[in-house]
Write an enzyme that holds these catalytic residues in place. Structure first.
Site, PDB file in Angstrom:
ATOM      1  N   ASN A 171     -10.241   4.500  -1.571  1.00 38.95           N
ATOM      2  CA  ASN A 171      -9.359   4.725  -2.719  1.00 38.95           C
ATOM      3  C   ASN A 171      -9.048   3.438  -3.478  1.00 38.95           C
ATOM      4  OD1 ASN A 171      -7.666   3.607  -0.778  1.00 38.95           O
ATOM      5  ND2 ASN A 171      -5.965   4.998  -1.180  1.00 38.95           N
ATOM      6  N   ASP A 231      -3.297  -3.711  -2.225  1.00 46.23           N
ATOM      7  CA  ASP A 231      -3.234  -2.535  -1.376  1.00 46.23           C
ATOM      8  C   ASP A 231      -2.394  -2.899  -0.142  1.00 46.23           C
ATOM      9  OD1 ASP A 231      -4.095  -0.078   0.021  1.00 46.23           O
ATOM     10  OD2 ASP A 231      -5.370  -1.447   1.178  1.00 46.23           O
TER      11      ASP A 231
END
Length: 263
Positions: free
Chosen positions: A211, A10
């Site tokens: 997420n 990420d």
């Protein structure tokens, strides 16, 4: 735990600190990882144009962007899932009736429905991005992979049941991402792994936010940053140090992909 052959990172809160800086230890760790023949990729909610410099800085050409809606492997687009035009039109009309601004994002640029709105200033500005130009009809001319809807948490419920073909993922107290139903980083990772010949068990992922939960749960080794949300930590196989305390290197060492620094 199988030693991973591909690792997904990420960006915000994982590769980037709050100041949008990649710590030197992270840069060095990723360079070492690549030198050892481990495949390195990015999995982010950002649009490709929002992290082009980061890809160049780290030498990464494979990424899952828009939380899985635009996937690239070795510079080649291998999957696209734009938002449905008719559904998006309805959402825009609904948002306008609630006086909630929106931003439409494709792989190259983004545009807002209004100019100088304080919610957009605060949330988009927090990503160190410029305020998008105003063009409420931008979605009519381009494939839109993600929309941003600006409303507070207690206002979000008016959209959830009215627009079932979209998933709404909050990333700021004033903003939510609008995604195709069922879209996620996890699905994008599956696509990349399949394309490059890796199994999901051979994949690892690092993340810190809501997420990231699905991808951390799905891959063979899910690693939460020390600065991650509690829900994200609970979904991971283990928790490493925070992003600005050498968390990437420490996590890769725990996975057996890098050796510890020698004194």
């Amino acid at each position: 735990m199988k030693k991973p052959g591909i690792v997904f990172f990420d960006i915000d809160g994982t590769l980037y600190t709050k100041e949008m800086i990649v710590p030197p230890s992270t840069k060095e760790a990723i360079a070492e990882l690549k030198n050892k023949g481990v495949y390195v990729a990015i999995a982010t909610g950002r649009a490709p144009f929002m992290f082009e410099e980061l890809r160049e800085e780290l030498g990464i050409e494979t990424f899952v962007s828009f939380n899985g809606s635009y996937v690239v492997a070795e510079g080649e687009v291998i999957e696209k899932k734009p938002l449905n035009f008719n559904y998006l039109t309805r959402l825009k009309e609904h948002a306008e009736s609630q006086n909630h601004p929106m931003v439409f994002v494709d792989h190259e640029d983004f545009r807002s429905t209004v100019s100088n709105h304080p919610h957009i200033v605060e949330s988009v500005g927090g990503l160190k991005l410029p305020y998008p130009s105003e063009d409420p009809d931008y979605f009519k001319e381009r494939e839109i992979y993600q929309a941003l809807l600006f409303c507070s948490g207690h206002e979000e419920h008016v959209y959830l049941h009215s627009h079932p073909k979209f998933d709404f993922v909050r990333w700021h107290n004033l903003a939510v991402d609008v995604l195709p139903q069922g879209g996620s980083k996890a699905e994008g990772i599956k696509t990349v792994a399949r394309h490059l010949g890796f199994t999901i068990d051979e994949a690892a992922a690092f993340g810190d936010a809501l997420n990231d939960i699905q991808m951390l749960e799905m891959v063979g080794a899910g690693v939460a940053m020390g600065n991650a949300l509690d829900k994200t930590k609970a979904a991971a196989d283990f928790v490493t140090a925070s992003v600005d305390e050498g968390g990437i290197r420490a996590g890769l060492e725990t996975l057996g992909l890098l050796e510890g620094n020698k004194v």
